[in-house]
Design a protein around this motif. Structure first.
Motif, PDB file in Angstrom:
ATOM      1  N   THR A  51       0.934  -1.339   0.009  1.00  8.04           N
ATOM      2  CA  THR A  51      -0.232   0.213  -0.489  1.00  8.04           C
ATOM      3  C   THR A  51       1.018   1.137  -0.339  1.00  8.04           C
ATOM      4  OG1 THR A  51      -1.616   1.936   1.598  1.00  8.04           O
ATOM      5  CG2 THR A  51       0.179  -0.296   2.819  1.00  8.04           C
ATOM      6  N   TYR A  52       0.502   2.193  -0.734  1.00  3.79           N
ATOM      7  CA  TYR A  52       1.040   3.925  -0.541  1.00  3.79           C
ATOM      8  C   TYR A  52       0.253   4.597  -0.103  1.00  3.79           C
ATOM      9  CZ  TYR A  52       4.791   5.739  -1.983  1.00  3.79           C
ATOM     10  OH  TYR A  52       7.002   5.731  -1.856  1.00  3.79           O
ATOM     11  N   TYR A  53      -0.816   4.768  -0.382  1.00  6.35           N
ATOM     12  CA  TYR A  53      -2.727   5.588   0.187  1.00  6.35           C
ATOM     13  C   TYR A  53      -1.572   6.504   1.608  1.00  6.35           C
ATOM     14  CZ  TYR A  53      -4.512   4.673  -4.216  1.00  6.35           C
ATOM     15  OH  TYR A  53      -5.022   4.078  -5.820  1.00  6.35           O
ATOM     16  N   VAL A  54      -1.987   7.527   1.569  1.00  5.90           N
ATOM     17  CA  VAL A  54      -1.723   7.411   3.100  1.00  5.90           C
ATOM     18  C   VAL A  54      -2.983   7.650   3.635  1.00  5.90           C
ATOM     19  CG1 VAL A  54      -1.571   9.881   4.389  1.00  5.90           C
ATOM     20  CG2 VAL A  54      -1.040   9.921   1.853  1.00  5.90           C
ATOM     21  N   TRP A  55      -4.043   7.378   3.401  1.00  7.62           N
ATOM     22  CA  TRP A  55      -5.339   6.817   3.679  1.00  7.62           C
ATOM     23  C   TRP A  55      -5.448   5.216   4.018  1.00  7.62           C
ATOM     24  CZ3 TRP A  55      -8.683   3.354   2.053  1.00  7.62           C
ATOM     25  CH2 TRP A  55      -9.054   4.020   0.588  1.00  7.62           C
ATOM     26  N   VAL A  56      -4.839   4.670   3.281  1.00  3.74           N
ATOM     27  CA  VAL A  56      -5.197   3.254   3.895  1.00  3.74           C
ATOM     28  C   VAL A  56      -3.783   2.540   5.111  1.00  3.74           C
ATOM     29  CG1 VAL A  56      -4.570   0.549   3.152  1.00  3.74           C
ATOM     30  CG2 VAL A  56      -5.945   2.886   1.192  1.00  3.74           C
ATOM     31  N   TRP A  57      -2.674   3.857   4.625  1.00  5.10           N
ATOM     32  CA  TRP A  57      -2.010   3.672   5.522  1.00  5.10           C
ATOM     33  C   TRP A  57      -2.102   4.014   7.032  1.00  5.10           C
ATOM     34  CZ3 TRP A  57       3.755   5.848   4.328  1.00  5.10           C
ATOM     35  CH2 TRP A  57       4.865   4.576   3.232  1.00  5.10           C
ATOM     36  N   LEU A  58      -3.552   5.018   7.588  1.00  5.84           N
ATOM     37  CA  LEU A  58      -3.995   5.138   8.113  1.00  5.84           C
ATOM     38  C   LEU A  58      -4.866   4.184   8.950  1.00  5.84           C
ATOM     39  CD1 LEU A  58      -4.264   9.225   7.657  1.00  5.84           C
ATOM     40  CD2 LEU A  58      -3.154   8.307  10.488  1.00  5.84           C
ATOM     41  N   ASP A 452       2.160  18.353  -7.795  1.00  7.41           N
ATOM     42  CA  ASP A 452       2.763  17.928  -6.162  1.00  7.41           C
ATOM     43  C   ASP A 452       3.373  16.625  -5.440  1.00  7.41           C
ATOM     44  OD1 ASP A 452       1.140  16.499  -6.617  1.00  7.41           O
ATOM     45  OD2 ASP A 452      -0.699  17.357  -6.124  1.00  7.41           O
ATOM     46  N   TRP A 453       3.898  17.297  -4.151  1.00  9.53           N
ATOM     47  CA  TRP A 453       4.379  16.048  -4.161  1.00  9.53           C
ATOM     48  C   TRP A 453       4.454  16.174  -2.350  1.00  9.53           C
ATOM     49  CZ3 TRP A 453       7.787  11.702  -3.680  1.00  9.53           C
ATOM     50  CH2 TRP A 453       7.834  11.413  -2.439  1.00  9.53           C
ATOM     51  N   GLY A 454       4.320  15.271  -1.286  1.00  9.63           N
ATOM     52  CA  GLY A 454       3.918  14.938  -0.085  1.00  9.63           C
ATOM     53  C   GLY A 454       4.763  13.721   0.290  1.00  9.63           C
ATOM     54  N   ALA A 455       5.567  14.348   1.262  1.00  9.39           N
ATOM     55  CA  ALA A 455       7.309  12.879   2.100  1.00  9.39           C
ATOM     56  C   ALA A 455       5.962  12.082   2.406  1.00  9.39           C
ATOM     57  CB  ALA A 455       7.540  13.438   2.906  1.00  9.39           C
ATOM     58  N   ASP A 456       6.905  10.712   2.296  1.00  9.01           N
ATOM     59  CA  ASP A 456       6.363   9.394   2.526  1.00  9.01           C
ATOM     60  C   ASP A 456       6.735   8.884   4.469  1.00  9.01           C
ATOM     61  OD1 ASP A 456       5.743   8.597   0.104  1.00  9.01           O
ATOM     62  OD2 ASP A 456       7.441   7.897  -0.493  1.00  9.01           O
ATOM     63  N   PHE A 457       7.924   9.991   4.908  1.00  7.15           N
ATOM     64  CA  PHE A 457       7.227  10.013   6.151  1.00  7.15           C
ATOM     65  C   PHE A 457       8.576  11.815   6.565  1.00  7.15           C
ATOM     66  CE2 PHE A 457      12.389   9.503   5.782  1.00  7.15           C
ATOM     67  CZ  PHE A 457      12.489   8.823   4.623  1.00  7.15           C
TER      68      PHE A 457
END
Ligand code: ARG
Length: 568
Positions: A51-58, A452-457
């Motif tokens: 998984t890579y989706y932020v909401w799936v990480w949540l 656009d870009w958001g950090a992975d950590f």
């Protein structure tokens, strides 16, 4: 069949506009009830490695535990991983190359079997099997691989990964091939959640994953719904992060965005898990109603919206041509194109999101007191580039919001004779094969790219290195260093930061990286993205997690169990 709406009577004003940013709304430890989540998109994968989706990480925070995890904390402490399965943070040795963790005693999967260090080692090996398990982050590979004998993953080799050792079933030691001061953050990514070899079905593992967290999958119909129930073998005494309040979690998948907003506000769902934010229709409804507005948050997502400028596409080999674009940008017009201050974002002239320690005020190419562009400065740069009448170039973008930004830049720079043609690339493959493929950039001569870009950590390395590290240019696609910046000064500063554990010293190094990158003028920063979220007033412990930029659903509970106050 739709669930009955839940209501609080009377319709009291909520905690207030933006109350769940930096603080907890409705703090509570009341257990019970069913938390009803909704998304428009489908889960990318329930395999923690894929998984890579932020909401799936949540969502993964409910199902899986990791050696380290981001705490349940709305403040700056939320950015720093705390021990989860591990007893303490990684013990660092060998100048930052060796990281040792010990598991807490008494940890079990939902089938009752014990969690061992070998299972964490197996999870890390799985990350190497990108042919079988693509989709997730791959930061572990270059740190743990032996370039002379690349490890092919556990399905194609019976040999162990020699850089990961488990001297006993509670201990795991990582031998990195270079110092990496952010390693605790990698141990907080879902791909590091334990997977026992005996349960590993390879590409099918996501269909029936084991759980180490407080919940497990009760039923999953991809594209339609995902129901979670309590994991009877999760022991709260071992878990410092998760309150695990609801008895059940029901996620409805695939609701069209406008319909979703309406049903959320009407109380049919508790929270939008995906966190794309309210769409236009709902934005107007909320703005016109003081009570609804008091249930709304407007956080930064920690995504940076920017335009990448490519020195390898003429005439941008000349820094003055790149700077002319910076000076000619009408920042107000660009911000409006992005959606305005509420759902577009906060204007920025620097790169780091404000949450990061290295954030600094930097404005090397000021666009005048009204931010509409400094056209004299732009013309001076054009003259310095030997292009006093301007030039022609192509700007790459995609349909939708990105297209509006491209159009605004076309209009901005036309004022100094820079004539841009817009090239729209496919949305679905934009970051893999379009903007993210060096070949595509060259084929279409894309001197400018909207992205656009958001950090992975949430560290400076996590945010900026993929964009500016010359060793991270990905020639075969999925490239984020779009301008292909490969400056030894930048690269060296990045390496130094990976040796440095002192936070003050690291922030200092990263400010120098940022200044240097801005001197090159290969990134034109536009806004720190913001979004508008709706929280229903009967949900407890609501806050935007600083590490993820979305609501931390694992923390949530309900003020009462049944709809319509029947048990209140
Ligand atoms: N870095 C990727 C991007 O900017 C994904 C970021 C969010 N996902 C995540 N799991 N952190 O598109």
């Amino acid at each position: 069949m739709t669930a009955p709406a839940r209501r609080l009577t009377p319709a009291a004003a909520g905690a207030g506009w933006d109350a769940a940013v930096g603080a907890l709304v409705n703090p509570s430890d009341r257990r019970g009830g069913t938390l009803r989540l909704v998304t428009s998109a489908d889960v990318d994968s329930l395999d923690p490695a894929r998984t890579y989706y932020v909401w799936v990480w949540l969502l993964q925070r409910m199902l899986n535990r990791t050696l380290m995890a981001y705490p349940t904390d709305p403040g700056p402490a939320g950015l720093v991983p705390v021990p989860d399965l591990a007893e303490g943070p990684g013990q660092v040795g060998d100048g930052g190359r060796t990281w040792t963790y010990r598991l807490r005693p008494g940890l079990r999967y939902d089938d009752g079997t014990p969690i061992t260090s070998a299972d964490v080692a197996h999870a890390v090996r799985r990350v190497f099997a990108q042919d079988v398990l693509p989709g997730g982050p791959t930061y572990l590979i270059p740190l743990l691989d032996d370039p002379a004998r690349p490890y092919p993953g556990p399905y194609r080799s019976a040999e162990p990964l020699r850089s990961v050792r488990t001297p006993d079933e509670h201990t795991i030691v990582f031998h990195l091939n270079r110092p990496f001061s952010d390693f605790d953050h990698l141990m907080a990514q879902p791909c590091a959640a334990p997977v026992p070899r005996r349960a590993d079905t390879g590409a099918d593992y996501g269909n029936a994953p084991l759980s180490s967290g407080p919940y497990r999958v009760a039923e999953h119909r991809p594209g339609s719904f995902l129901h979670l129930e309590r994991n009877p073998h999760w022991d709260p005494a071992t878990d410092p992060v998760r309150p695990a309040l609801p008895d059940r979690v029901e996620l409805t998948i695939g609701v069209d965005v406008d319909d979703l907003d309406a049903r959320l506000i009407d109380g049919e769902f508790d929270i939008n898990l995906e966190g794309r934010g309210l769409q236009h229709a709902a934005q107007h409804r909320v703005a016109a109603d003081g009570v609804l507005r008091s249930h709304t948050d407007n956080p930064r997502t920690s995504f940076l919206h920017f335009v990448s400028i490519q020195p390898h596409i003429p005439p941008f080999g000349d820094v003055h041509a790149r700077r002319a674009v910076h000076y000619a940008a009408d920042k107000i017009l660009l911000q409006q194109a992005r959606g305005g201050p509420v759902t577009g974002g906060d204007l920025t002239t620097a790169l780091f999101p404000p949450r990061l320690p290295a954030h600094q005020d930097l404005d090397p190419y000021p666009t005048g007191p009204d931010l509409r562009g400094d056209l004299d400065a732009a013309r001076a740069e054009l003259a310095a580039a030997g292009l006093p009448d301007g030039f022609e170039a192509v700007i790459g973008t995609q349909r939708g919001k990105f297209r509006l930004v491209a159009d605004a830049l076309v209009e901005s720079v036309a004022r100094v004779g820079i004539r841009l043609t817009v090239k729209e690339l496919d949305v679905a493959t934009y970051f893999s094969l379009g903007a993210g493929h060096p070949e595509t950039i060259r084929r279409h001569g894309l001197g400018l790219i909207v992205t656009d870009w958001g950090a992975d950590f949430p560290t400076e390395y996590g945010f900026l290195a993929p964009l500016v590290d010359g060793r991270q240019i990905k020639r075969n696609g999925g490239n984020w260093n779009i301008s292909e910046l490969d400056d030894p000064v930048v690269n060296d500063l990045i390496d130094q930061s990976l040796h440095t554990t002192d936070p003050g010293e690291r922030a200092h190094q990263w400010r120098a990286v940022e200044r240097r990158v801005m001197e090159h003028a290969v990134m034109l920063p536009l806004v720190h993205d913001k979004t508008l979220h709706y929280r229903n007033p009967w949900v407890t412990n609501v806050y935007v997690h600083p590490a993820f930029g979305l609501y931390d659903v694992q923390a949530m509970g309900l003020v009462r169990d049944a709809p319509d106050g029947t048990d209140s």
